[in-house]
Design a protein around this motif. Sequence first.
Motif: not given
Length: 73
Positions: A28-29, A70-71, A25-26, A22, A73, A66-67, A19
Amino acid sequence: MKIASSTPGFVGADLAALTNKEGNLAMKRIIDVRKVELLGELADGEDAEEWWRKPWPPEEMANLSINMADFEV
């Protein structure tokens, strides 16, 4: 619960690391999307390196999350 059931054999520390990764990463997105939008809105003469100084409006802050995508991908 969905994440835990999708990761058999993971212990609590594994799920915490997953988590955390992720979440990064979220972030960053979200920041990459905002950067593209703000750079597209620059007026002539504005410094492209200053995009990150623009404040986040409250409505934009309210949409940060975060949804499950995101996990997945």
